[in-house]
Design an enzyme around this catalytic site. Structure first.
Site, PDB file in Angstrom:
ATOM      1  N   GLY A   1     -20.446   1.037  26.413  1.00  0.00           N
ATOM      2  CA  GLY A   1     -20.595  -0.418  25.863  1.00  0.00           C
ATOM      3  C   GLY A   1     -22.152  -0.856  25.871  1.00  0.00           C
TER       4      GLY A   1
ATOM      5  N   GLU B   1     -21.786   0.766  19.557  1.00  0.00           N
ATOM      6  CA  GLU B   1     -22.036   1.334  20.849  1.00  0.00           C
ATOM      7  C   GLU B   1     -21.372   2.515  21.332  1.00  0.00           C
ATOM      8  OE1 GLU B   1     -24.022   0.681  23.362  1.00  0.00           O
ATOM      9  OE2 GLU B   1     -25.023  -1.064  22.546  1.00  0.00           O
TER      10      GLU B   1
ATOM     11  N   GLU C   1     -22.847   5.987  22.014  1.00  0.00           N
ATOM     12  CA  GLU C   1     -22.770   6.468  23.405  1.00  0.00           C
ATOM     13  C   GLU C   1     -22.121   7.840  23.744  1.00  0.00           C
ATOM     14  OE1 GLU C   1     -24.018   2.916  26.304  1.00  0.00           O
ATOM     15  OE2 GLU C   1     -21.897   3.226  26.157  1.00  0.00           O
TER      16      GLU C   1
ATOM     17  N   GLU D   1     -23.992  11.546  29.987  1.00  0.00           N
ATOM     18  CA  GLU D   1     -22.940  12.355  29.397  1.00  0.00           C
ATOM     19  C   GLU D   1     -21.797  11.656  29.284  1.00  0.00           C
ATOM     20  OE1 GLU D   1     -21.562  15.093  32.704  1.00  0.00           O
ATOM     21  OE2 GLU D   1     -23.552  14.832  33.658  1.00  0.00           O
TER      22      GLU D   1
END
Length: 229
Positions: free
Chosen positions: A46, A62, A66, A115
């Site tokens: 997020g 997001e 990510e 990660e």
């Protein structure tokens, strides 16, 4: 620039993504944060909402930045706004959740994520911020949702067995179901199509393969039902 009488809190989005792997284990996508606060700790994907995007656009952006996950259907879950939930500022977060088939998604961490990893629900580490609360809210919603909406279209492979479908329900509800009652209930809903095929390369007796009738599936999602076994 307009001025405001009252201070404005920051706005973020968080994305809880449930995925089913090839062994029919339900997992959650988490990222290891690469920036403060909570640097090096696991969290839900997020980030902050930009001024020129909607909440859903921010959540999808997001999530892709990510984790590499994209082209998923996000459903709004809840708004979290407890004081002190973020040590940086007064921050309100709108959480979304999604269901996906892990086989169809590639994962690659980037931006502020060190990660990105799929964790089984039984092995979730301690999470940053109030993300433990957000995750538990999503699990509760998912367990409730399958009582009034069909589930599995987004998680299971296109062709699946009745045992695989039952296993999915058992994983989400965290309890065993009577095989005979489950099959009677699910088949009575006229939701499945018999493909006329059976499993291949299995050590046990090959089971029939089914598909969801997509039209009826969407109709049931729209009008709902009561599923109790």
């Amino acid at each position: 620039m307009p001025t405001y009488k009252y201070p404005r809190p920051s706005l973020t989005v968080d994305c809880i993504v449930f995925g089913l792997d090839a062994e029919l284990e339900l997992k959650i996508m988490l990222i290891k944060r690469d920036i403060p606060p909570f640097e090096g700790e696991w969290a839900i994907p997020g980030g902050f909402v930009r001024m020129d995007e909607t909440l859903e656009q921010a959540a999808l952006r997001e999530l892709q930045e990510e984790t590499g996950i994209q082209n998923v259907f996000l459903e709004q879950l809840y708004t979290f706004g407890d004081l002190g939930r973020d040590p940086r500022d007064r921050v309100v977060s709108v959480a979304y959740y999604a269901l996906i088939n892990l086989v169809e998604q590639k994962v690659q961490a980037s931006t502020d994520a060190r990660e990105a990893y799929w964790f089984p629900l039984s092995k979730i580490p301690k999470l940053a911020f109030d993300h433990d609360q957000i995750l538990q809210t999503a699990i509760t919603r998912l367990r409730s949702k399958i009582r009034y909406e069909p589930i599995g279209f987004e998680l299971l492979p296109r062709n699946f067995t009745l045992s695989q479908l039952q296993k999915l329900y058992e994983i989400i509800w965290n309890r065993s179901l009577d095989k005979r009652n489950f099959r009677k209930k699910i088949l009575s809903m006229d939701l499945l199509l018999d493909t006329g095929e059976v499993q291949h390369n299995v050590s046990h007796r090959a089971a029939k393969l089914y598909q969801f009738d997509e039209t009826k599936y969407l109709q049931l999602k729209d009008k709902g039902f009561n599923f109790e076994v």
